[in-house]
Structures are given as C-alpha cells and as structure tokens.
Design a protein around this motif. Structure first.
Motif, PDB file in Angstrom:
ATOM      1  N   LEU A 172       0.857  -1.190   0.000  1.00 28.39           N
ATOM      2  CA  LEU A 172       0.000   0.000   0.000  1.00 28.39           C
ATOM      3  C   LEU A 172       0.889   1.234   0.000  1.00 28.39           C
ATOM      4  CD1 LEU A 172      -2.881   1.196   0.252  1.00 28.39           C
ATOM      5  CD2 LEU A 172      -2.602   1.070   2.730  1.00 28.39           C
ATOM      6  N   ILE A 173       0.656   2.135  -0.959  1.00 30.70           N
ATOM      7  CA  ILE A 173       1.387   3.398  -1.047  1.00 30.70           C
ATOM      8  C   ILE A 173       0.494   4.496  -0.488  1.00 30.70           C
ATOM      9  CG2 ILE A 173       2.558   5.044  -2.553  1.00 30.70           C
ATOM     10  CD1 ILE A 173       2.959   2.856  -4.564  1.00 30.70           C
ATOM     11  N   THR A 174       1.021   5.291   0.404  1.00 28.47           N
ATOM     12  CA  THR A 174       0.243   6.391   0.977  1.00 28.47           C
ATOM     13  C   THR A 174       1.082   7.652   1.025  1.00 28.47           C
ATOM     14  OG1 THR A 174      -1.014   7.126   2.896  1.00 28.47           O
ATOM     15  CG2 THR A 174       0.884   5.705   3.326  1.00 28.47           C
ATOM     16  N   GLY A 175       0.462   8.756   0.715  1.00 26.26           N
ATOM     17  CA  GLY A 175       1.109  10.061   0.734  1.00 26.26           C
ATOM     18  C   GLY A 175       0.054  11.139   0.761  1.00 26.26           C
ATOM     19  N   GLU A 176       0.487  12.377   0.545  1.00 31.03           N
ATOM     20  CA  GLU A 176      -0.469  13.485   0.581  1.00 31.03           C
ATOM     21  C   GLU A 176      -1.400  13.480  -0.625  1.00 31.03           C
ATOM     22  OE1 GLU A 176       1.454  17.201   1.093  1.00 31.03           O
ATOM     23  OE2 GLU A 176       2.333  16.712   3.029  1.00 31.03           O
ATOM     24  N   ARG A 177      -0.949  12.952  -1.746  1.00 30.13           N
ATOM     25  CA  ARG A 177      -1.752  13.031  -2.964  1.00 30.13           C
ATOM     26  C   ARG A 177      -2.448  11.734  -3.337  1.00 30.13           C
ATOM     27  NH1 ARG A 177       1.906  16.739  -7.144  1.00 30.13           N
ATOM     28  NH2 ARG A 177       2.093  18.549  -5.736  1.00 30.13           N
ATOM     29  N   ARG A 178      -2.009  10.646  -2.755  1.00 29.22           N
ATOM     30  CA  ARG A 178      -2.647   9.377  -3.118  1.00 29.22           C
ATOM     31  C   ARG A 178      -2.477   8.357  -2.004  1.00 29.22           C
ATOM     32  NH1 ARG A 178       1.317   5.959  -7.253  1.00 29.22           N
ATOM     33  NH2 ARG A 178       3.286   6.402  -6.158  1.00 29.22           N
ATOM     34  N   THR A 179      -3.437   7.429  -1.974  1.00 34.62           N
ATOM     35  CA  THR A 179      -3.371   6.240  -1.130  1.00 34.62           C
ATOM     36  C   THR A 179      -3.964   5.111  -1.951  1.00 34.62           C
ATOM     37  OG1 THR A 179      -3.570   7.492   0.941  1.00 34.62           O
ATOM     38  CG2 THR A 179      -4.114   5.148   1.014  1.00 34.62           C
ATOM     39  N   GLU A 180      -3.120   4.182  -2.396  1.00 31.39           N
ATOM     40  CA  GLU A 180      -3.599   3.134  -3.287  1.00 31.39           C
ATOM     41  C   GLU A 180      -2.756   1.874  -3.126  1.00 31.39           C
ATOM     42  OE1 GLU A 180      -3.185   5.050  -7.049  1.00 31.39           O
ATOM     43  OE2 GLU A 180      -1.074   4.479  -7.265  1.00 31.39           O
ATOM     44  N   PHE A 181      -3.383   0.734  -3.445  1.00 28.77           N
ATOM     45  CA  PHE A 181      -2.683  -0.537  -3.425  1.00 28.77           C
ATOM     46  C   PHE A 181      -1.901  -0.710  -4.726  1.00 28.77           C
ATOM     47  CE2 PHE A 181      -6.228  -1.289  -0.510  1.00 28.77           C
ATOM     48  CZ  PHE A 181      -5.569  -1.864   0.567  1.00 28.77           C
ATOM     49  N   VAL A 182      -0.748  -1.348  -4.599  1.00 28.77           N
ATOM     50  CA  VAL A 182       0.060  -1.648  -5.781  1.00 28.77           C
ATOM     51  C   VAL A 182      -0.557  -2.847  -6.495  1.00 28.77           C
ATOM     52  CG1 VAL A 182       2.337  -2.329  -6.610  1.00 28.77           C
ATOM     53  CG2 VAL A 182       2.122  -0.734  -4.692  1.00 28.77           C
ATOM     54  N   ARG A 193     -10.877  -1.101   5.056  1.00 29.76           N
ATOM     55  CA  ARG A 193     -10.525  -0.539   6.356  1.00 29.76           C
ATOM     56  C   ARG A 193      -9.060  -0.127   6.403  1.00 29.76           C
ATOM     57  NH1 ARG A 193     -12.535  -3.579  11.834  1.00 29.76           N
ATOM     58  NH2 ARG A 193     -11.841  -2.030  13.366  1.00 29.76           N
ATOM     59  N   LEU A 194      -8.181  -0.950   5.832  1.00 32.25           N
ATOM     60  CA  LEU A 194      -6.762  -0.630   5.781  1.00 32.25           C
ATOM     61  C   LEU A 194      -6.517   0.603   4.920  1.00 32.25           C
ATOM     62  CD1 LEU A 194      -3.783  -1.270   6.327  1.00 32.25           C
ATOM     63  CD2 LEU A 194      -3.877  -2.906   4.429  1.00 32.25           C
ATOM     64  N   HIS A 195      -7.199   0.690   3.792  1.00 35.35           N
ATOM     65  CA  HIS A 195      -7.036   1.840   2.895  1.00 35.35           C
ATOM     66  C   HIS A 195      -7.481   3.122   3.595  1.00 35.35           C
ATOM     67  CE1 HIS A 195      -8.036   4.631  -0.392  1.00 35.35           C
ATOM     68  NE2 HIS A 195      -7.121   3.983  -1.107  1.00 35.35           N
ATOM     69  N   ALA A 196      -8.600   3.077   4.297  1.00 33.51           N
ATOM     70  CA  ALA A 196      -9.091   4.263   4.990  1.00 33.51           C
ATOM     71  C   ALA A 196      -8.150   4.678   6.117  1.00 33.51           C
ATOM     72  CB  ALA A 196     -10.489   4.000   5.539  1.00 33.51           C
ATOM     73  N   ALA A 197      -7.571   3.697   6.802  1.00 36.20           N
ATOM     74  CA  ALA A 197      -6.640   4.022   7.880  1.00 36.20           C
ATOM     75  C   ALA A 197      -5.394   4.701   7.342  1.00 36.20           C
ATOM     76  CB  ALA A 197      -6.272   2.751   8.642  1.00 36.20           C
ATOM     77  N   ALA A 198      -4.860   4.211   6.219  1.00 37.93           N
ATOM     78  CA  ALA A 198      -3.672   4.831   5.633  1.00 37.93           C
ATOM     79  C   ALA A 198      -3.980   6.221   5.101  1.00 37.93           C
ATOM     80  CB  ALA A 198      -3.121   3.946   4.523  1.00 37.93           C
ATOM     81  N   ALA A 199      -5.170   6.413   4.549  1.00 38.14           N
ATOM     82  CA  ALA A 199      -5.528   7.726   4.020  1.00 38.14           C
ATOM     83  C   ALA A 199      -5.737   8.758   5.121  1.00 38.14           C
ATOM     84  CB  ALA A 199      -6.793   7.613   3.165  1.00 38.14           C
ATOM     85  N   SER A 200      -6.024   8.298   6.353  1.00 36.95           N
ATOM     86  CA  SER A 200      -6.306   9.229   7.448  1.00 36.95           C
ATOM     87  C   SER A 200      -5.089   9.541   8.307  1.00 36.95           C
ATOM     88  CB  SER A 200      -7.407   8.646   8.336  1.00 36.95           C
ATOM     89  OG  SER A 200      -6.962   7.444   8.974  1.00 36.95           O
ATOM     90  N   VAL A 201      -3.897   9.161   7.858  1.00 38.69           N
ATOM     91  CA  VAL A 201      -2.698   9.476   8.630  1.00 38.69           C
ATOM     92  C   VAL A 201      -2.559  10.995   8.726  1.00 38.69           C
ATOM     93  CG1 VAL A 201      -0.184   9.297   8.700  1.00 38.69           C
ATOM     94  CG2 VAL A 201      -1.555   7.354   7.954  1.00 38.69           C
ATOM     95  N   PRO A 202      -2.363  11.547   9.915  1.00 35.49           N
ATOM     96  CA  PRO A 202      -2.225  13.002  10.040  1.00 35.49           C
ATOM     97  C   PRO A 202      -1.043  13.534   9.240  1.00 35.49           C
ATOM     98  CG  PRO A 202      -2.569  11.975  12.187  1.00 35.49           C
ATOM     99  CD  PRO A 202      -2.343  10.867  11.208  1.00 35.49           C
ATOM    100  N   ARG A 203      -1.162  14.792   8.813  1.00 35.77           N
ATOM    101  CA  ARG A 203      -0.110  15.391   7.995  1.00 35.77           C
ATOM    102  C   ARG A 203       1.229  15.416   8.754  1.00 35.77           C
ATOM    103  NH1 ARG A 203      -0.336  18.945   3.680  1.00 35.77           N
ATOM    104  NH2 ARG A 203      -2.596  19.040   3.918  1.00 35.77           N
ATOM    105  N   ALA A 204       1.185  15.660  10.048  1.00 36.84           N
ATOM    106  CA  ALA A 204       2.425  15.744  10.822  1.00 36.84           C
ATOM    107  C   ALA A 204       3.130  14.406  10.939  1.00 36.84           C
ATOM    108  CB  ALA A 204       2.127  16.295  12.213  1.00 36.84           C
ATOM    109  N   ALA A 205       2.401  13.293  10.724  1.00 39.55           N
ATOM    110  CA  ALA A 205       2.999  11.968  10.877  1.00 39.55           C
ATOM    111  C   ALA A 205       3.405  11.353   9.549  1.00 39.55           C
ATOM    112  CB  ALA A 205       2.020  11.039  11.589  1.00 39.55           C
ATOM    113  N   ARG A 206       3.121  11.984   8.451  1.00 41.30           N
ATOM    114  CA  ARG A 206       3.370  11.348   7.154  1.00 41.30           C
ATOM    115  C   ARG A 206       4.849  11.215   6.821  1.00 41.30           C
ATOM    116  NH1 ARG A 206      -0.728  10.071   4.034  1.00 41.30           N
ATOM    117  NH2 ARG A 206      -2.810  10.905   4.483  1.00 41.30           N
TER     118      ARG A 206
END
Length: 522
Positions: A406-416, A466-479
């Motif tokens: 799973l790739i997560t960042g400010e612009r995207r959160t998606e499974f490879v 559920r995993l995708h939503a959790a990764a997308a909700s990571v706070p900006r300060a923790a990314r």
C-alpha cells in the motif's frame, strides 16, 4: 425441595439419618460433616446469576427445624442444601474455566469469592515462585490508590502477608500448617490455612497502621484465603473485606475453600500458558531483525504484534550492493515452535538469495520456492520481496500469494497492482512476473502480512477497505515518520488498537501475528 416418598420417611432410622448428615461438597474433599444442623439447614446459596453478596441470606432458625416432622424431613433439608452447594460450585467453577487470560481469571475469582463469603470488596495478591510468572495485585471495588494504602501496612501485620511469608497456620494462627487440616481439607503439609479477622477495631493486638488503613478505606473485617495446593504450590492470596465486623460461617468457608483449590489449579495452568507464550515471543523476536539498516534516501520502521499461539509471520530489510535495499515480508503456515523454526530457516535462505540475485525478485522467490518444496514439502508459505533503489525512487517487487503493498502520501493512497500467484510450495514450479513502481517524494510504502486483515474480523474486501481508509487518514504531521504512520494504521485497523497484540490482553485465542514494514522515501 426434593420429594421423598412417605414410605421412606417412615422407615428412616434416626441413627442412619445422623450418620448420613454429610454434605456432598464435604464428600469431595473428606468424609466429615459440613457443619451443625442449624447452619446446614439455612436456605441454600442462590445461583450465580442471583448472588448478591451485599445482602446475606436470612438464617433459618432452630425452631423451624424442631417443627419439622421426623428425621426424614431433616434428611430432605440436608439433601436440598447439598444439591444447592454442588450447583453453586459447578456454576462458579464453570465460569472460571471459561477465562483464558490471567487478568480475567483473577477478576472472576474475586467476584465469585466475594459472593461466597458475603463480602463486597477484595483483592488478590499473586506472587508465584521465582520464574513461574509475574507478581500481580488486583482489586475488586478498590482503586489503585486504595491498594497502595494497603501495601503501606507492614506485611507481617496483614493476613495476606502472613500467608505469603509462611507465618499463618491452618487456622489463621502463627506457625506452619499441619497435614490434612483446614477448611475442606484444602490445607496440606507446609501450606497455610485461611485467616479471618472478624473485628479489626475491637482487637487491640493488631498493628496500629493496619487499623488506620482499615478506617481510611472503610472496612472493619477481612477474610484471607491462600491460593495454594500441593500440586501448584503457593501462588498467592485472595482477601475479601467486610464493611462491618463479620466473618463467614462454616458452610461458606467450606465452599470458598473448595472453590479456592480449583481456582489455584486454574491459575497455575494460566501461568504456565503465559510463561510459554512469553518464551515463544522471545524466540520470535530473536529470529527477526534486531535493528533496521540505514540506507540514504529511505527511512524504515517495523512493527511485529505476536499472537498468543506464536505464528510464523516475519519481515526483513537488508542493504544490498550499490546503495540498494531489499525489503521482505512473509508468513509460514502453522503456529507454535515448528512454525517459528520454519520461519527462521525461510528468512535466512531469502537473505542469502537476495544477496546473490536481489535485483531479480522473481529469481529470489523461485529459489525460495524450490528450497521449501524440497526441504519442507508439507508446508507452504507466502512471501513478498522488493528490490529498492532509493536514489532513483524505484521499486521492483514480486509476490507469492501475498497481500499487495500500500502506497500512501499526501496526494494518493492506493494498493500496488501485483500479479496473482499461488503461495510458495503450492505448485510444482512457481513463477510470476514482477511489478515496478516509483513512489513519489514523501510517500510511504507499507508491506504487511494477511494476519493484519484477519485480525480485524471482517471479510477480506471490508478489511482491505478498512486498511485503505486508515492509511488515508494518517495526520499530515505523521506522514514523514514511518514509525508514526505504521502506529496510526495499526491503531485504526485493529479493533482494540495496539493492545490486541499477543500479550494475551486483548487478542483472542485464535489471534494471529501481525507484521508491518514501512518505508518512507525522501
């Protein structure tokens, strides 16, 4: 009441009735009367669901017994009391047997014991012999501050301290216990008996500090029961506190004594299980990397939450030539020591193959599959290996029956998107195409095992969402912190947060290992 035919009542000899004046609970431990007639003719203890320890059962008077018509009625009353005792003990021990964790068992012991002795508050001091388990103090109706106040009293002045230090005899007196004495035959050679303090403020010989703490906490009497048997040894003490001067009657002492023997054996089994789990967790931690490598252009963090059975989930990260980095996660089928041993062998083999041909993840997993099929044909495994070039932000990976990264960042959160493949050891010859992708600066790649998805208790499609939503909700300060990102995802995905790890506190008996490896790219 049991309905005894009238012919039986006519022909029952008073002497026979007196000889049979023995409780069924007594027969379990010894052939001796359970108590006096008036005491045993009292209404039987209510069942578990109806026990109210704060409201004692009304005592039946001797006059009512004298009004009974003949010895048959006495025997009938006795039988009703015996059946009630057996029913109560059966239900209480059954509830205790259903507890699979040490904390839950101690809580159930306190509640059941309080109902049996007619108290409202209590505490358990568990101090098993060296190496058999942790020292634990748990209270019922007492806050941590209250337990702290009780611990300020010198141990030699407290009933539980005298029992733990071997100063209490079979009847609560100073000195060693005698063989075969004690309530219900629960005390054997070298084991202490229960200690009753019926009136703390009326006994001037007690330690002033004990009476001061009792006045502060609002209790006036106590009853201490040793948690000790010949088989399990001395594990600890359970103490119940009364708001007014009181002590349990002989019948209640006998019942709680029998219950305490069973509870001690159950606690001994849980301590042995807890010790085995801790050894398994230690072995698993030793087989996993002690530290993660430092490679320019990427930062790593790993989390391993062991299940109670000790699974074969693993992760690895190793530096490769020319500034490259190899990342791997996997899972071996089975649980217990054999799965841990197979996991260690598989991880060591993958490290060797990664050093020789790590730039080709397909070749690495093909060699691993051949080794597994030849050396352990009865076992299968899933694995994912990624060859990373942090300077180029390039990742080439191959998976064998494993969950997609799973790739997560400010612009995207998606499974490879990876190709479908069977686990290692399932096919005669394994091979699947590799996948290449490029994480953007500031993005985190999460590699994890399917134990994380199964631990949620949801179907796989919902677990992935559920995993995708959790990764997308990571706070900006923790990314920009892979450790903070992994912790946030685990806390959000797992039903009980990080507390559901394999320490036995939150995970059930079927909880599996969880592994997550996070790689943040600059």
């Amino acid at each position: 009441m049991l309905d005894i035919p009238s012919c039986v009542r006519v022909h029952v000899d008073p002497l026979i009735a007196a000889q049979n004046d023995m409780g069924v609970c007594d027969a379990i431990g010894r052939n001796a009367p359970a108590g006096k007639s008036a005491a045993m003719s009292a209404p039987h203890l209510p069942k578990v669901a109806g026990i109210d320890s704060a409201v004692p059962a009304p005592a039946q008077t001797a006059a009512s017994l004298a009004a009974a018509s003949g010895p048959g009625a006495v025997l009938q009353d006795r039988l009703a009391g015996w059946v009630s005792d057996l029913t109560t003990l059966h239900e209480l021990t059954e509830r205790l047997a259903r507890t699979g964790a040490l904390d839950a068992a101690l809580d159930e012991l306190l509640r059941a014991g309080a109902a049996l002795v007619g108290a409202r508050r209590g505490m358990v001091v568990l101090e098993p012999p060296e190496g058999r388990g942790p020292a634990i103090t748990v209270g019922l109706g007492l806050a941590h501050a209250d337990l702290g106040h009780i611990e300020t009293v010198p141990r030699s002045a407290t009933p539980y301290g005298r029992i733990l230090e071997g100063l209490a005899g079979p009847d609560g007196l100073d000195g060693p216990a005698r063989a075969g004495t004690g309530v219900g035959g629960a005390v054997a050679a070298g084991l202490p008996g229960p200690v009753a303090q019926a009136d703390l403020f009326g006994d001037e010989s007690l330690d002033p500090r004990l009476r001061e703490v009792a006045a502060r906490l609002g209790y006036a009497a106590s009853y201490a029961l040793p948690l000790a048997t010949e088989e399990a040894g001395r594990l600890g003490v359970a103490v119940w506190f009364y708001d007014e001067p009181a002590e349990p009657a002989e019948r209640r002492r006998h019942l709680v004594g029998l219950y305490g023997r069973y509870a001690t054996e159950h606690l001994a089994r849980l301590l042995e299980l807890d010790r085995a789990r801790r050894r398994m967790a230690t072995i698993a931690d030793e087989l996993l990397p002690s530290r993660l490598p430092r490679v320019p252009g990427v930062r790593l963090a790993a989390r391993h939450l062991g299940g109670p059975r000790g699974g074969g989930e693993w992760y690895d990260a190793l530096p490769l030539p020319e500034g490259a980095l190899g990342l791997a996660v996997g899972s071996v089928t089975g649980s217990g020591p054999s799965a841990l041993a197979a996991m260690g062998r598989l991880r060591a083999s993958l490290r060797a193959y990664a050093v020789m041909e790590g730039e080709d993840p397909v070749a690495v997993l093909s060699d691993l599959e051949l080794l597994l099929r030849l050396t352990e044909p009865a076992r299968s495994a899933t694995a994912l290996f990624a060859y990373c070039e942090p300077a180029l932000r390039k990742v080439v990976l191959a998976g064998a029956g494993h969950t997609p990264p799973l790739i997560t960042g400010e612009r995207r959160t998606e499974f490879v998107e990876t190709s479908l493949s069977a686990p290692l050891g399932m096919l005669a010859c394994w091979e699947a195409p590799s996948v290449e992708f490029s994480p953007a600066p500031g993005e985190t790649v999460l590699l994890y095992t399917d134990g994380l998805l199964r631990r949620t208790g949801d179907p796989m499609d919902r677990a992935f969402a559920r995993l995708h939503a959790a990764a997308a909700s990571v706070p900006r300060a923790a990314r920009n912190d892979p450790a903070a990102t992994a912790d946030h995802v685990l806390r959000t995905v797992l039903p009980g947060g990080l507390g559901t790890a394999g320490d036995g506190a939150g995970g059930g008996p079927d909880s599996e290992d969880v592994v997550m490896l996070a790689a943040w790219f600059e």
